[in-house]
Design a protein around this motif. Structure first.
Motif, mmCIF file in Angstrom:
data_model
loop_
_atom_site.group_PDB
_atom_site.id
_atom_site.type_symbol
_atom_site.label_atom_id
_atom_site.label_comp_id
_atom_site.label_asym_id
_atom_site.label_seq_id
_atom_site.Cartn_x
_atom_site.Cartn_y
_atom_site.Cartn_z
ATOM 1 N N LEU A 1 132.941 -33.230 63.237
ATOM 2 C CA LEU A 1 131.895 -31.625 64.000
ATOM 3 C C LEU A 1 132.237 -31.692 65.161
ATOM 4 C CD1 LEU A 1 129.026 -31.526 61.522
ATOM 5 C CD2 LEU A 1 131.197 -29.850 61.635
ATOM 6 N N LYS A 2 131.826 -33.049 65.786
ATOM 7 C CA LYS A 2 132.256 -33.683 67.141
ATOM 8 C C LYS A 2 133.515 -33.256 68.177
ATOM 9 C CE LYS A 2 128.364 -36.714 67.354
ATOM 10 N NZ LYS A 2 127.699 -38.010 67.211
ATOM 11 N N LEU A 3 134.331 -33.885 67.722
ATOM 12 C CA LEU A 3 135.473 -33.240 67.872
ATOM 13 C C LEU A 3 135.841 -31.937 67.854
ATOM 14 C CD1 LEU A 3 137.630 -36.008 66.302
ATOM 15 C CD2 LEU A 3 137.903 -35.370 68.627
ATOM 16 N N MET B 1 123.653 -28.808 64.788
ATOM 17 C CA MET B 1 124.139 -28.437 66.229
ATOM 18 C C MET B 1 125.140 -28.888 67.032
ATOM 19 S SD MET B 1 122.126 -27.960 69.582
ATOM 20 C CE MET B 1 122.651 -27.929 70.865
ATOM 21 N N GLU B 2 126.239 -29.257 65.807
ATOM 22 C CA GLU B 2 127.374 -29.255 66.593
ATOM 23 C C GLU B 2 127.679 -27.888 65.384
ATOM 24 O OE1 GLU B 2 129.030 -31.059 68.302
ATOM 25 O OE2 GLU B 2 127.523 -32.715 68.682
ATOM 26 N N ALA B 3 127.923 -27.783 64.765
ATOM 27 C CA ALA B 3 128.471 -26.536 63.887
ATOM 28 C C ALA B 3 127.328 -25.755 64.341
ATOM 29 C CB ALA B 3 127.990 -27.087 62.185
ATOM 30 N N ALA B 4 127.206 -25.155 64.834
ATOM 31 C CA ALA B 4 126.287 -24.106 65.320
ATOM 32 C C ALA B 4 127.038 -24.065 67.014
ATOM 33 C CB ALA B 4 124.730 -24.238 66.271
ATOM 34 N N SER B 5 126.972 -24.786 67.619
ATOM 35 C CA SER B 5 127.718 -25.154 68.884
ATOM 36 C C SER B 5 129.552 -24.496 68.578
ATOM 37 C CB SER B 5 127.496 -26.053 69.227
ATOM 38 O OG SER B 5 126.557 -26.823 70.204
ATOM 39 N N SER B 6 130.057 -24.976 68.265
ATOM 40 C CA SER B 6 131.025 -24.362 67.226
ATOM 41 C C SER B 6 131.812 -23.241 67.218
ATOM 42 C CB SER B 6 131.942 -25.331 66.116
ATOM 43 O OG SER B 6 131.605 -26.933 66.908
ATOM 44 N N LEU B 7 130.279 -22.667 66.406
ATOM 45 C CA LEU B 7 130.734 -21.576 65.632
ATOM 46 C C LEU B 7 130.472 -20.724 67.282
ATOM 47 C CD1 LEU B 7 128.982 -21.841 62.644
ATOM 48 C CD2 LEU B 7 131.011 -21.079 63.081
ATOM 49 N N LYS B 8 129.712 -21.277 67.555
ATOM 50 C CA LYS B 8 129.208 -20.185 68.885
ATOM 51 C C LYS B 8 130.380 -20.410 69.942
ATOM 52 C CE LYS B 8 125.928 -19.606 73.100
ATOM 53 N NZ LYS B 8 127.023 -20.260 74.159
ATOM 54 N N GLY C 1 121.455 -31.941 58.606
ATOM 55 C CA GLY C 1 120.325 -32.568 58.876
ATOM 56 C C GLY C 1 120.664 -31.614 60.479
ATOM 57 N N ASP C 2 120.109 -32.317 61.426
ATOM 58 C CA ASP C 2 119.615 -31.464 63.107
ATOM 59 C C ASP C 2 120.509 -31.740 63.533
ATOM 60 O OD1 ASP C 2 116.917 -29.891 62.445
ATOM 61 O OD2 ASP C 2 115.993 -31.964 63.469
ATOM 62 N N GLU C 3 121.633 -32.833 63.281
ATOM 63 C CA GLU C 3 122.853 -33.118 64.469
ATOM 64 C C GLU C 3 123.792 -32.134 63.796
ATOM 65 O OE1 GLU C 3 124.970 -36.986 66.220
ATOM 66 O OE2 GLU C 3 123.443 -37.286 64.385
ATOM 67 N N TYR C 4 123.796 -32.381 62.275
ATOM 68 C CA TYR C 4 125.110 -31.085 61.755
ATOM 69 C C TYR C 4 124.697 -30.095 62.385
ATOM 70 C CZ TYR C 4 126.372 -34.794 58.595
ATOM 71 O OH TYR C 4 126.876 -36.358 57.748
ATOM 72 N N CYS D 1 117.306 -26.926 71.011
ATOM 73 C CA CYS D 1 118.301 -27.390 71.827
ATOM 74 C C CYS D 1 119.544 -26.087 70.343
ATOM 75 C CB CYS D 1 118.629 -28.486 72.271
ATOM 76 S SG CYS D 1 118.597 -29.192 70.238
ATOM 77 N N ILE D 2 118.503 -26.037 69.922
ATOM 78 C CA ILE D 2 119.792 -25.430 68.715
ATOM 79 C C ILE D 2 119.122 -24.019 68.540
ATOM 80 C CG2 ILE D 2 119.669 -24.850 65.323
ATOM 81 C CD1 ILE D 2 119.066 -28.310 65.066
ATOM 82 N N VAL D 3 117.602 -23.671 68.637
ATOM 83 C CA VAL D 3 117.157 -22.371 68.812
ATOM 84 C C VAL D 3 117.906 -21.464 69.730
ATOM 85 C CG1 VAL D 3 115.215 -20.769 69.086
ATOM 86 C CG2 VAL D 3 114.737 -22.776 67.646
ATOM 87 N N LYS D 4 117.815 -22.654 70.523
ATOM 88 C CA LYS D 4 119.106 -21.876 72.282
ATOM 89 C C LYS D 4 120.841 -21.477 71.834
ATOM 90 C CE LYS D 4 119.600 -22.506 77.185
ATOM 91 N NZ LYS D 4 118.667 -23.259 78.108
ATOM 92 N N VAL D 5 120.814 -22.050 71.023
ATOM 93 C CA VAL D 5 122.388 -22.272 70.338
ATOM 94 C C VAL D 5 122.771 -20.568 69.659
ATOM 95 C CG1 VAL D 5 124.553 -22.765 69.105
ATOM 96 C CG2 VAL D 5 122.868 -24.072 70.981
ATOM 97 N N VAL D 6 121.369 -20.444 69.194
ATOM 98 C CA VAL D 6 121.561 -20.195 68.055
ATOM 99 C C VAL D 6 121.091 -18.490 68.375
ATOM 100 C CG1 VAL D 6 121.542 -20.719 65.622
ATOM 101 C CG2 VAL D 6 119.404 -20.174 66.269
ATOM 102 N N VAL D 7 120.201 -17.918 68.829
ATOM 103 C CA VAL D 7 119.576 -17.111 70.342
ATOM 104 C C VAL D 7 120.977 -16.221 70.461
ATOM 105 C CG1 VAL D 7 118.427 -17.219 71.241
ATOM 106 C CG2 VAL D 7 118.138 -16.032 70.251
ATOM 107 N N LEU D 8 121.099 -17.354 71.163
ATOM 108 C CA LEU D 8 122.379 -16.777 71.750
ATOM 109 C C LEU D 8 124.047 -16.425 71.034
ATOM 110 C CD1 LEU D 8 122.088 -19.398 75.082
ATOM 111 C CD2 LEU D 8 122.096 -16.862 75.069
ATOM 112 N N ALA D 9 123.990 -17.299 70.148
ATOM 113 C CA ALA D 9 125.288 -16.860 69.261
ATOM 114 C C ALA D 9 125.158 -15.525 68.300
ATOM 115 C CB ALA D 9 125.698 -17.737 68.021
#
Length: 286
Positions: free
Chosen positions: A6-8, A42-49, A37-40, A82-90
């Motif tokens: 996911l990080k890659l 965050m990584e998945a949401a960032s990639s989708l965004k 989990g939270d780390e999953y 950090c997760i909230v910020k990514v998903v609300v922007l997405a």
């Protein structure tokens, strides 16, 4: 291994000319990892965004079709800022691109967000200490207000709006979205006028209308002023017109270049005049 993958993927999507086409098969999995989990998450949401922001329309459709809107909406209540910020922007990205066309697709996206409980979570975010979360939440609530104003009212949005608008030096973007929401709220049946009066918001309303140079803010708040008078009882009208500058502002709105505002302002003033045979303004305005 999964989290390293996911990080890659996230890092591949952050480079110039990201290889999105080689990653599209993983989009449904990324959407499912939003429930991990939270780390999953965050990584998945960032990639989708990143795919939403940098991909083609076809890539965006694949992301949306993977069910990310309800998943993003549920993550708005995450304890991780950090997760909230990514998903609300997405979510803002999904709803703002192509918004000028007002397509049925956009309505479907809003419905998906609303049905997943997005409105109450967005209202809660208005208490955030992050200005990006506040601004993004207001934009999403303004989009949803077209068909879901009552849900926003039931979720308690009005006190938040009044509090935010009363803060000095607010950005025009925040004031514009607040003005859209406030106008929608005051146009419903059983308008919560007393709540607006009790919050001592009217002086601030007069100040913004007088000083703003942004058309959308001035237009929406002019309608707010007219709605306040139009839906008020005689006792509430007394309170409104005694506020410094309110009556003079209403008189000034008769000269508005927007015909509906000019006509409605005149009608409001006629209603005030007809409501009593004698009247004395208890302010410095004549």
């Amino acid at each position: 291994i999964e989290i390293d993958c996911l990080k890659l993927i996230r890092r591949f999507l952050e480079v110039d000319n990201p290889p999105i086409q080689q990653i599209v098969d993983v989009i449904p999995l990324l959407s499912r990892w939003l429930s991990g989990g939270d780390e999953y998450k965050m990584e998945a949401a960032s990639s989708l965004k990143s795919i939403l922001a940098r991909g083609t329309e076809e890539h965006r459709k694949l992301v949306i079709d993977a069910g990310v809107i309800p998943n993003f909406s549920r993550l708005l209540q995450s304890s991780k800022d950090c997760i909230v910020k990514v998903v609300v922007l997405a979510l803002v990205d999904i709803l703002t691109k192509g918004v000028a066309h007002a397509t049925d697709g956009k309505k479907e996206h809003i419905e998906a967000m609303v049905e997943a409980g997005g409105i109450s979570r967005l209202v809660n975010l208005l208490d955030s200490s992050d200005s990006v979360c506040i601004e993004s939440s207001l934009r999403l609530l303004a989009f949803a207000a077209e068909d879901h104003t009552q849900r926003s009212i039931d979720a308690g949005v009005l006190p938040h709006l009044l509090r935010i608008m009363m803060l000095p030096d607010q950005t025009n973007i925040i004031l514009a979205n607040c003005s859209v929401l406030l106008r929608k709220i005051l146009e419903v049946e059983n308008t919560p006028i007393q709540q607006v009066i009790d919050a001592n918001f009217v002086p601030r309303l007069v100040e913004i209308v007088k000083t703003t140079e942004v058309d959308i803010i001035q237009t929406n708040l002019a309608h707010v002023c007219i709605c306040l008078v139009g839906g008020s009882t005689s006792e509430q009208i007394d309170l409104l017109v005694k506020e410094e500058g309110f009556l003079a502002m209403l008189v000034g709105l008769q000269d508005s270049p927007v015909v509906t505002i000019s006509e409605r302002a005149t009608s409001c003033l006629e209603g005030i005049a007809n409501d009593r045979s004698t009247y004395q303004v208890e302010s410095s305005d004549s």
